[in-house]
Design an enzyme around this catalytic site. Sequence first.
Site, PDB file in Angstrom:
ATOM      1  N   THR A  12      32.171  41.885  49.875  1.00  0.00           N
ATOM      2  CA  THR A  12      32.741  43.008  49.139  1.00  0.00           C
ATOM      3  C   THR A  12      31.970  44.287  49.412  1.00  0.00           C
ATOM      4  O   THR A  12      30.743  44.266  49.427  1.00  0.00           O
ATOM      5  CB  THR A  12      32.623  42.696  47.632  1.00  0.00           C
ATOM      6  OG1 THR A  12      33.429  41.561  47.373  1.00  0.00           O
ATOM      7  CG2 THR A  12      33.049  43.861  46.774  1.00  0.00           C
ATOM      8  N   SER A  46      36.170  40.330  55.000  1.00  0.00           N
ATOM      9  CA  SER A  46      36.028  40.158  53.550  1.00  0.00           C
ATOM     10  C   SER A  46      36.594  41.326  52.756  1.00  0.00           C
ATOM     11  O   SER A  46      36.496  41.345  51.529  1.00  0.00           O
ATOM     12  CB  SER A  46      34.558  39.940  53.190  1.00  0.00           C
ATOM     13  OG  SER A  46      33.760  40.888  53.834  1.00  0.00           O
ATOM     14  N   THR A  66      37.696  44.470  47.989  1.00  0.00           N
ATOM     15  CA  THR A  66      37.424  43.139  48.547  1.00  0.00           C
ATOM     16  C   THR A  66      38.715  42.360  48.793  1.00  0.00           C
ATOM     17  O   THR A  66      39.750  42.654  48.171  1.00  0.00           O
ATOM     18  CB  THR A  66      36.544  42.333  47.569  1.00  0.00           C
ATOM     19  OG1 THR A  66      36.093  41.135  48.199  1.00  0.00           O
ATOM     20  CG2 THR A  66      37.304  41.954  46.305  1.00  0.00           C
ATOM     21  N   THR A  74      28.254  42.365  44.428  1.00  0.00           N
ATOM     22  CA  THR A  74      28.850  41.555  45.479  1.00  0.00           C
ATOM     23  C   THR A  74      28.435  40.105  45.229  1.00  0.00           C
ATOM     24  O   THR A  74      27.452  39.851  44.534  1.00  0.00           O
ATOM     25  CB  THR A  74      28.393  42.045  46.872  1.00  0.00           C
ATOM     26  OG1 THR A  74      28.998  41.242  47.882  1.00  0.00           O
ATOM     27  CG2 THR A  74      26.888  41.974  47.030  1.00  0.00           C
ATOM     28  N   GLY A  75      29.190  39.179  45.803  1.00  0.00           N
ATOM     29  CA  GLY A  75      28.854  37.770  45.614  1.00  0.00           C
ATOM     30  C   GLY A  75      29.889  37.049  44.780  1.00  0.00           C
ATOM     31  O   GLY A  75      31.023  37.525  44.648  1.00  0.00           O
ATOM     32  N   ARG A  88      43.792  33.809  42.046  1.00  0.00           N
ATOM     33  CA  ARG A  88      42.421  34.067  41.563  1.00  0.00           C
ATOM     34  C   ARG A  88      42.052  35.548  41.725  1.00  0.00           C
ATOM     35  O   ARG A  88      42.326  36.166  42.729  1.00  0.00           O
ATOM     36  CB  ARG A  88      41.447  33.200  42.350  1.00  0.00           C
ATOM     37  CG  ARG A  88      39.972  33.372  41.947  1.00  0.00           C
ATOM     38  CD  ARG A  88      39.242  34.367  42.818  1.00  0.00           C
ATOM     39  NE  ARG A  88      37.806  34.394  42.538  1.00  0.00           N
ATOM     40  CZ  ARG A  88      36.975  35.298  43.048  1.00  0.00           C
ATOM     41  NH1 ARG A  88      37.418  36.237  43.826  1.00  0.00           N
ATOM     42  NH2 ARG A  88      35.698  35.256  42.752  1.00  0.00           N
TER      43      ARG A  88
END
Length: 330
Positions: free
Chosen positions: A190, A88, A208, A241-242, A218
């Site tokens: 991340t 990631s 990330t 993060t997320g 994106r």
Amino acid sequence: MKRRKFLKNSAIGSAGMLSAPIIASCNETSKTTPLKEEGVKIKPLVVATWNVPNATASAWGVLNAGGNALDAVEKGVMEEEVDVSNQSVGKGGRPDRDGNVTLDACIMDKNGECGSVVYLQNITHAISVARKVMEDTPHVMLAGLGAEQFAYEKGFPKEELLTEKSKQDWLEWKKTSKYEPIINIENHDTIGMLAIDKNGDISGACTTSGMAYKIGGRVGDSPIIGSGLFVDNEIGGATATGVGEEVVKTVGSFLIVELMRQGKSPQEACEEAVNRIVSKNNNYKNFQVGYLAINKKGETGSYCIQSGFTYRKYSEEGHINIPSGSFIPS
Ligand code: ASP
């Protein structure tokens, strides 16, 4: 040209437009930390999203040797960027839906200076390119081919970032091609890192490969100053993060630092930032956002939507993995 020099030259160039006090404030270097002035013993520490002991150990090595927080966070997150088993971040990251690995990263220092790269390809250490943007250009953010070209000019090597493992996973994904971000993927995502050095100064870094199988082009929250990362050396720092879209919509890291400015602890501020997302989004059960924050006193806090998010902390007191509280109980 160093940014400071560029700003100075700009100020001289437009001297007629600027009053003397404004020029003086442009030339100020970082303020002495108030805690130091008050004689409070400063304890260096580093925290990072997720259980990333190699990263925090590397950053702690810098801090423990008397190094500064900026060097610590850069060195720390580089450990994850180069680790191909981590899918990631950096090299070995999962690609977008077209099979391209594209990286996002940003860095912010004690003076509020910052640098960022978005949609960067073929370069492993996106964080170091972001630092070069901060230190060697008059800009904050470089994107895509421009960022990549800048990196080559600065001597970064061109590398293939798509590993066989990530390629095979992507080919498997293509059989259904469903974009469904997986919550707490492998307990890693991340990496956002915040550090306080022996002078009490704070810096942060965030890097990330973004959401796996995203649409080409994106960009998430991680390289957006104020969303994936924010540092104000007078107050503290926060990182995220997320699912980046949800963080961007609420400018999460900036929000947390501003809540701490108003007197909230890092924990209270992270909780309010998560509550802000949840209250605006009926779909919150289907995605993850996790926040991590520190304040000037070295207090830390974290909070997330789904259980399972943890953060790593390294200080004189030890090197530990700390489970985060969550909006949805475990
Ligand atoms: N926040 C990152 C992004 O949206 C991804 C992640 O943390 O999983 O790009």
